[in-house]
Scaffold this motif. Structure first.
Motif, mmCIF file in Angstrom:
data_model
loop_
_atom_site.group_PDB
_atom_site.id
_atom_site.type_symbol
_atom_site.label_atom_id
_atom_site.label_comp_id
_atom_site.label_asym_id
_atom_site.label_seq_id
_atom_site.Cartn_x
_atom_site.Cartn_y
_atom_site.Cartn_z
ATOM 1 N N VAL A 71 95.445 10.762 -57.238
ATOM 2 C CA VAL A 71 94.562 9.787 -56.593
ATOM 3 C C VAL A 71 93.409 9.421 -57.529
ATOM 4 C CG1 VAL A 71 93.034 9.384 -54.634
ATOM 5 C CG2 VAL A 71 95.191 10.564 -54.295
ATOM 6 N N ALA A 72 92.848 10.425 -58.184
ATOM 7 C CA ALA A 72 91.742 10.153 -59.098
ATOM 8 C C ALA A 72 92.189 9.239 -60.225
ATOM 9 C CB ALA A 72 91.196 11.464 -59.664
ATOM 10 N N SER A 73 93.394 9.487 -60.749
ATOM 11 C CA SER A 73 93.911 8.626 -61.818
ATOM 12 C C SER A 73 94.041 7.198 -61.317
ATOM 13 C CB SER A 73 95.283 9.116 -62.272
ATOM 14 O OG SER A 73 95.187 10.396 -62.805
ATOM 15 N N PHE A 74 94.507 7.079 -60.085
ATOM 16 C CA PHE A 74 94.683 5.742 -59.514
ATOM 17 C C PHE A 74 93.336 5.034 -59.395
ATOM 18 C CE2 PHE A 74 94.979 2.954 -55.731
ATOM 19 C CZ PHE A 74 95.903 2.059 -56.237
ATOM 20 N N VAL A 75 92.360 5.767 -58.871
ATOM 21 C CA VAL A 75 91.030 5.163 -58.723
ATOM 22 C C VAL A 75 90.481 4.759 -60.090
ATOM 23 C CG1 VAL A 75 88.655 5.607 -58.015
ATOM 24 C CG2 VAL A 75 90.541 6.389 -56.590
ATOM 25 N N GLY A 76 90.571 5.680 -61.048
ATOM 26 C CA GLY A 76 90.069 5.391 -62.390
ATOM 27 C C GLY A 76 90.773 4.193 -62.994
ATOM 28 N N GLY A 77 92.105 4.179 -62.866
ATOM 29 C CA GLY A 77 92.883 3.071 -63.407
ATOM 30 C C GLY A 77 92.492 1.754 -62.758
ATOM 31 N N THR A 78 92.367 1.775 -61.439
ATOM 32 C CA THR A 78 92.098 0.523 -60.728
ATOM 33 C C THR A 78 90.707 -0.016 -61.044
ATOM 34 O OG1 THR A 78 93.514 1.329 -58.970
ATOM 35 C CG2 THR A 78 92.132 -0.572 -58.470
ATOM 36 N N ILE A 79 89.706 0.857 -60.957
ATOM 37 C CA ILE A 79 88.345 0.378 -61.233
ATOM 38 C C ILE A 79 88.258 -0.177 -62.653
ATOM 39 C CG2 ILE A 79 85.930 1.079 -61.500
ATOM 40 C CD1 ILE A 79 86.265 2.952 -59.181
ATOM 41 N N SER A 80 88.891 0.535 -63.598
ATOM 42 C CA SER A 80 88.775 0.076 -64.977
ATOM 43 C C SER A 80 89.516 -1.242 -65.194
ATOM 44 C CB SER A 80 89.283 1.149 -65.930
ATOM 45 O OG SER A 80 90.635 1.423 -65.663
ATOM 46 N N VAL A 81 90.639 -1.430 -64.505
ATOM 47 C CA VAL A 81 91.347 -2.702 -64.680
ATOM 48 C C VAL A 81 90.530 -3.834 -64.064
ATOM 49 C CG1 VAL A 81 93.452 -3.984 -64.213
ATOM 50 C CG2 VAL A 81 93.593 -1.591 -64.745
ATOM 51 N N LEU A 82 89.853 -3.521 -62.957
ATOM 52 C CA LEU A 82 88.974 -4.542 -62.376
ATOM 53 C C LEU A 82 87.863 -4.904 -63.352
ATOM 54 C CD1 LEU A 82 88.672 -3.279 -58.677
ATOM 55 C CD2 LEU A 82 89.748 -5.402 -59.459
ATOM 56 N N LEU A 83 87.268 -3.899 -63.966
ATOM 57 C CA LEU A 83 86.225 -4.156 -64.969
ATOM 58 C C LEU A 83 86.784 -4.990 -66.114
ATOM 59 C CD1 LEU A 83 84.463 -0.674 -65.321
ATOM 60 C CD2 LEU A 83 83.426 -2.777 -64.499
ATOM 61 N N PHE A 84 87.975 -4.598 -66.524
ATOM 62 C CA PHE A 84 88.645 -5.296 -67.629
ATOM 63 C C PHE A 84 88.837 -6.772 -67.268
ATOM 64 C CE2 PHE A 84 91.613 -6.644 -70.631
ATOM 65 C CZ PHE A 84 91.939 -5.644 -71.523
ATOM 66 N N ASN A 100 87.155 23.993 -58.402
ATOM 67 C CA ASN A 100 86.504 22.929 -57.646
ATOM 68 C C ASN A 100 87.321 21.653 -57.801
ATOM 69 O OD1 ASN A 100 84.825 20.800 -56.785
ATOM 70 N ND2 ASN A 100 83.009 22.014 -57.221
ATOM 71 N N ILE A 101 87.647 21.026 -56.675
ATOM 72 C CA ILE A 101 88.510 19.839 -56.730
ATOM 73 C C ILE A 101 87.837 18.686 -57.472
ATOM 74 C CG2 ILE A 101 87.797 18.958 -54.472
ATOM 75 C CD1 ILE A 101 90.760 18.182 -54.033
ATOM 76 N N GLU A 102 86.529 18.651 -57.437
ATOM 77 C CA GLU A 102 85.825 17.602 -58.183
ATOM 78 C C GLU A 102 86.035 17.747 -59.683
ATOM 79 O OE1 GLU A 102 81.827 17.464 -55.907
ATOM 80 O OE2 GLU A 102 81.866 15.726 -57.242
ATOM 81 N N GLY A 103 86.212 18.999 -60.114
ATOM 82 C CA GLY A 103 86.450 19.261 -61.520
ATOM 83 C C GLY A 103 87.806 18.749 -61.993
ATOM 84 N N VAL A 104 88.700 18.455 -61.047
ATOM 85 C CA VAL A 104 89.982 17.828 -61.396
ATOM 86 C C VAL A 104 89.820 16.315 -61.339
ATOM 87 C CG1 VAL A 104 92.389 17.529 -60.697
ATOM 88 C CG2 VAL A 104 91.322 19.770 -60.531
ATOM 89 N N ALA A 105 89.125 15.854 -60.306
ATOM 90 C CA ALA A 105 89.004 14.417 -60.111
ATOM 91 C C ALA A 105 88.198 13.756 -61.223
ATOM 92 C CB ALA A 105 88.354 14.135 -58.755
ATOM 93 N N ALA A 106 87.106 14.415 -61.638
ATOM 94 C CA ALA A 106 86.220 13.772 -62.620
ATOM 95 C C ALA A 106 86.933 13.453 -63.938
ATOM 96 C CB ALA A 106 84.987 14.634 -62.854
ATOM 97 N N PRO A 107 87.577 14.435 -64.595
ATOM 98 C CA PRO A 107 88.223 14.078 -65.856
ATOM 99 C C PRO A 107 89.415 13.145 -65.668
ATOM 100 C CG PRO A 107 88.667 16.376 -65.293
ATOM 101 C CD PRO A 107 87.633 15.887 -64.334
ATOM 102 N N GLU A 108 90.118 13.281 -64.551
ATOM 103 C CA GLU A 108 91.307 12.439 -64.371
ATOM 104 C C GLU A 108 90.951 10.972 -64.129
ATOM 105 O OE1 GLU A 108 94.720 12.758 -64.679
ATOM 106 O OE2 GLU A 108 94.032 14.496 -65.790
ATOM 107 N N THR A 109 89.861 10.706 -63.413
ATOM 108 C CA THR A 109 89.447 9.301 -63.282
ATOM 109 C C THR A 109 89.063 8.776 -64.650
ATOM 110 O OG1 THR A 109 87.376 10.224 -62.472
ATOM 111 C CG2 THR A 109 88.612 8.893 -60.925
ATOM 112 N N ALA A 110 88.302 9.601 -65.386
ATOM 113 C CA ALA A 110 87.782 9.116 -66.662
ATOM 114 C C ALA A 110 88.882 8.877 -67.682
ATOM 115 C CB ALA A 110 86.765 10.105 -67.214
ATOM 116 N N ASN A 111 89.888 9.759 -67.767
ATOM 117 C CA ASN A 111 90.867 9.534 -68.831
ATOM 118 C C ASN A 111 91.754 8.327 -68.554
ATOM 119 O OD1 ASN A 111 93.030 10.551 -67.293
ATOM 120 N ND2 ASN A 111 92.962 12.565 -68.256
ATOM 121 N N ASN A 112 92.019 8.061 -67.282
ATOM 122 C CA ASN A 112 92.783 6.846 -67.002
ATOM 123 C C ASN A 112 91.958 5.590 -67.244
ATOM 124 O OD1 ASN A 112 94.806 8.634 -65.835
ATOM 125 N ND2 ASN A 112 95.624 6.716 -65.040
#
Lengths: 325, 505
Positions: free
Chosen positions: B115-128, B300-312
């Motif tokens: 889910v974090a990857s999806f969010v990261g990917g989507t927000i960044s594509v919107l920015l793009f 901590n689940i946030e510790g998974v979400a944070a890097p995964e949003t960022a790398n996508n």
């Protein structure tokens, strides 16, 4: 040493004979049996990198080889990383390396235990050209204005380029000697990084190869002042050469392929043949024309002789210059 | 509004049956390539490049982008399940993903990553989509001074932590920085710390080798010691309930994820940085701003979400300089660049003007690739989790084999395998002594970048350090870094002050 040369000469003769006659194969034909590593002596996005990747794709598209060629960047320490790697791969016929002029300058300047005479020369694909570039916002259009601006800055005029002791720093030193100016030389990872730093205003000038800065020029962000070639280039209309401006400045970058030492004749011939077909491909000739590259093909013995004479030439240049450090 | 029209045209290109099929195939292939330690998006793209000449250029780049995206998702899988980073970009995901798996929450962690990857990917594509051109201009403003200040900021987020011993963190950062200087000096070309003349050290120490060693091998050693009696390492199962819970958990992390996306996108855009530094920075910042920083590193689940949003987000970001400036932001985009040149497309400032169809076809395919990746990934999670139910003795051997393969594959040097073994033992001992390992990895990733930008900045001003403070962007980063560094000290001070009036004394 003469022994090696004559043997290599024979090999080259055989190779070129094979090409000339177009004979399907030598008796002891050799082909790679696994993917070939294509080591690039520079970082990503620079002239050498773009070229190697172009060759890789032409080889694949035109099916010039059965095995894929995989580009690997080893740009560390002005190509020392790549040279050292090639030395350690002695006898491995599944590695080739795309060279720059740092092929001879780096072993002269750093103690990395590499003697380029031990490597197997394959072919010189092109000779690349250099130009002096500025950001259009600087308002500089002529070499006189450039010299004036550099003098006014009193040594703090920032010239960006590849690693110290590499081509860009040599060209910078040549400019300094010719015009009596001085620069603050900022070494960067590769030609691509240098070109963007100029557009971003982090440096004041570059001596990029035209292929590295061409698209920014077309977009109206950077401006070439003059070329370090003997004649003007078709792809860069309106840009003068230093020679016609009355300054004896000429410098080129060779773009060749070499292999580790200890290859058999058949192995060397395979690559020379491959590079020869690459040289003749439509894509390569078009690209070279657009990007201001001169496609003078050279292989085997002649190439080794060329390398060694260039090495001597660079030894002289380096001796005569206070290379920026 | 012009953008929307162009995007609509783009969708017309990317939603043809052929291109949809290509996206699905690409994403699935990428997912598995990313999940295999040692194989990353670079290998995937390199392997598939020759195939792309049989389809039109737009379809070809869509395939490559789909693999690239899929691999970004896949990297998290082995980080979480096995504690071996599946790709360099997923190193930070092991920090909390692996502890979660050990607590039997592998399914939840995988869902969080997807889910974090999806969010990261989507927000960044919107920015793009919205700001491609102005953002490219912003990237150009990033010079050595800004780069250095940003990296410094990343370090301070790791120092300024309540949970770990601050002194031990600083020691680990210093150790990582020393390791990062091994190899040829970028500016003078002289070899440094090559231990006599060991050829393997000339290329420096890859942080992936370090991460596989301390996390993969170190983890196995640690688990052998602690779990000698219990044969099953985890009782991982995945039920529908977990999925619902996962998504509910994710809902609470909007702040972390949106921040990670924006940060990831920007760091990814910088030619010298890329997805790995981006994910580490995002992790550090999430930890700094967390109410419970001490739970980070312990599942901590946030510790998974944070890097995964960022790398996508960063993987989208690094496409931007490649397309607009012709400068690849990562090794994979460098390969994409090679492909584009071959198809007769010259990346650079003129591409957006001359090749509108291609550019917008690619951008719209990022939307479809992202959606396809999250769906396929979630569908495969039960399969991944099932792998964890293997007996420990089998899993343990398998992890070690994968560690060795993963370390050997990228460089094909036995030297790196020895290093992994050494780092594994060192990592195990450091862990027993309670030294945090994340700062060590962070320092090795960011060290070379920091050194280079620091030296370049000072060379260009002839040694005047004011350059870091006189430029608005870099000055802002420097001030933030100072605040982050001071934060834990202030916290400590306040605690002392509030304790003092206690009557016990």
């Amino acid at each position: 040493m003469t022994n090696i040369f004559t043997r290599r000469g024979a090999m080259a003769l055989m190779a070129s004979a094979a090409i000339a006659v177009g004979s399907p194969g030598l008796a002891d034909e050799w082909k790679p049996i696994k993917p070939v590593e294509m080591v690039i002596m520079a970082g990503q996005g620079g002239g050498a990198d773009r070229l190697a990747r172009l060759f890789q794709t032409i080889i694949q598209k035109e099916k010039l080889a059965q095995m894929p060629f995989l580009p690997v960047n080893k740009g560390g320490g002005s190509g020392a990383e790549a040279l050292r790697y090639l030395k350690d791969k002695q006898g491995d016929a599944h590695v080739i390396m795309a060279t720059l002029n740092s092929y001879y300058t780096t072993p002269i300047q750093t103690e990395i235990g590499v003697n380029i005479e031990e490597f197997t020369p394959l072919a010189r694909m092109a000779v690349d050209t250099f130009a002096l570039w500025v950001n259009v916002d600087s308002g500089i259009e002529t070499i006189e204005q450039y010299v004036e601006a550099a003098k006014a800055a009193g040594g703090s005029w920032r010239m960006g380029g590849t690693g110290t002791g590499q081509e860009d720093s040599l060209v910078t030193a040549l400019l300094e000697r010719e015009f009596g100016i001085s620069h603050t030389y900022v070494p960067m990872g590769g030609g691509g990084e240098v070109a963007t730093a100029l557009v971003g205003g982090h440096i004041d000038a570059t001596v990029n190869n035209p292929s590295e800065a061409m698209s920014f020029w077309q977009a109206g962000r950077v401006r070439p002042i003059a070329l370090l070639t003997a004649e003007r280039l078709d792809s860069m209309p309106g840009v003068p050469t230093f020679a016609e401006l009355g300054h004896d400045l000429e410098y080129y970058m060779q773009r060749s392929f070499v292999a580790p030492g200890g290859l058999t004749e058949a192995q060397q011939a395979y690559y020379v043949n491959l590079l020869q077909s690459l040289h003749e491909s439509e894509e390569w000739q078009t690209y070279a024309r657009d990007q201001a590259l001169l496609t003078d093909f050279l292989a085997g013995d002649e190439l080794q002789a060329y390398f060694l004479s260039e090495r001597e030439k660079h030894r002289e240049i380096l001796k005569g210059l206070d290379t920026p450090s | 509004m012009e953008v929307l029209g162009l995007l609509a045209d783009g969708f017309a290109t990317s939603l043809t049956p052929l291109n949809i099929l290509i996206v699905i195939l690409g994403v699935t292939a990428g997912l598995f390539i990313g999940a295999m330690p040692g194989l990353g998006s670079v290998n995937g793209v390199a392997l598939v490049l020759p195939l792309t000449f049989i389809v039109p250029p737009t379809s070809a780049i869509i395939l490559l982008a789909a693999i690239y995206y899929g691999a970004m998702y896949g990297g998290a899988v082995s980080s979480i399940l096995l504690g071996i980073p599946g790709a360099s970009t997923a190193v930070a995901t092991t920090f909390d993903g692996r502890p979660m798996a050990l607590q039997g929450k592998a399914g939840l962690a995988l869902i969080a990553a997807a889910v974090a990857s999806f969010v990261g990917g989507t927000i960044s594509v919107l920015l793009f989509t919205a700001f491609a051109a102005p953002l490219a201009e912003l990237a150009l403003k990033f010079g050595p001074a800004e780069e250095f200040a940003l990296v410094l900021l990343a370090f301070t987020t790791f120092v300024g932590l309540g949970g770990d011993d601050t002194l031990k963190t600083i020691v680990m950062i210093c150790l990582g920085l020393v390791l990062s200087t091994v190899g040829l000096d970028m500016i003078s070309g002289q070899p440094r710390l090559v231990f006599g003349d060991i050829p393997g050290f000339y290329a420096g120490i890859s942080f992936l080798v370090l991460a596989i060693g301390v996390y993969g091998v170190g983890e196995v050693l640690y688990t052998i010691e602690t779990a000698r009696t219990s044969p099953a390492v985890s009782t991982a199962r995945l039920r529908m309930r977990d999925l619902v819970e996962g998504i509910r958990e994710m809902n609470k992390m909007w702040k972390t994820m949106s921040f990670g996306s924006v940060l990831g996108f920007f760091v990814g855009m910088l030619p010298a940085a890329g997805a790995t530094p981006a994910s580490l920075m995002s992790y550090g910042l999430a930890r700094t701003f967390s109410k419970k920083p001490e739970t980070f590193g312990k599942g901590n689940i946030e510790g998974v979400a944070a890097p995964e949003t960022a790398n996508n987000a960063a993987s989208t970001g690094s496409l931007l300089p490649m397309l607009t400036l012709g400068i690849p932001g990562s090794p994979t985009t460098a390969l994409l660049l090679g492909g584009m040149v071959m198809w007769g497309l010259m990346p650079g400032p003129m591409l957006f003007i001359e090749q509108k169809d291609f550019v917008w076809g690619l951008i719209s395919s990022l939307y479809t690739a992202n959606l396809a990746a999250v769906l396929i990934n979630i569908a495969l999670i039960p399969l991944f989790v099932w792998a964890l139910r293997m007996p420990f003795s089998v899993l343990c051997a398998m992890v070690l084999v994968l560690c060795i393969l993963g370390g050997f594959a990228p460089s094909q040097k036995l030297h790196d395998v020895w290093l992994i073994a050494g780092f594994g033992v060192a990592g195990y001992l450091l862990r027993k002594a309670d030294y945090p390992l994340a700062p060590l990895v962070l320092a090795l990733v960011l060290g070379p970048l920091m050194e280079k930008s620091f030296r370049q900045a000072l060379i260009s001003t002839q040694g005047d350090p004011m350059i870091f403070f006189s430029r608005p962007l870099s000055a802002t980063f420097m001030v933030l870094a100072a605040i982050f560094f001071a934060l834990p000290l202030l916290k400590m001070l306040r605690q002392r002050l509030s304790k003092r009036p206690a009557p016990a004394e």
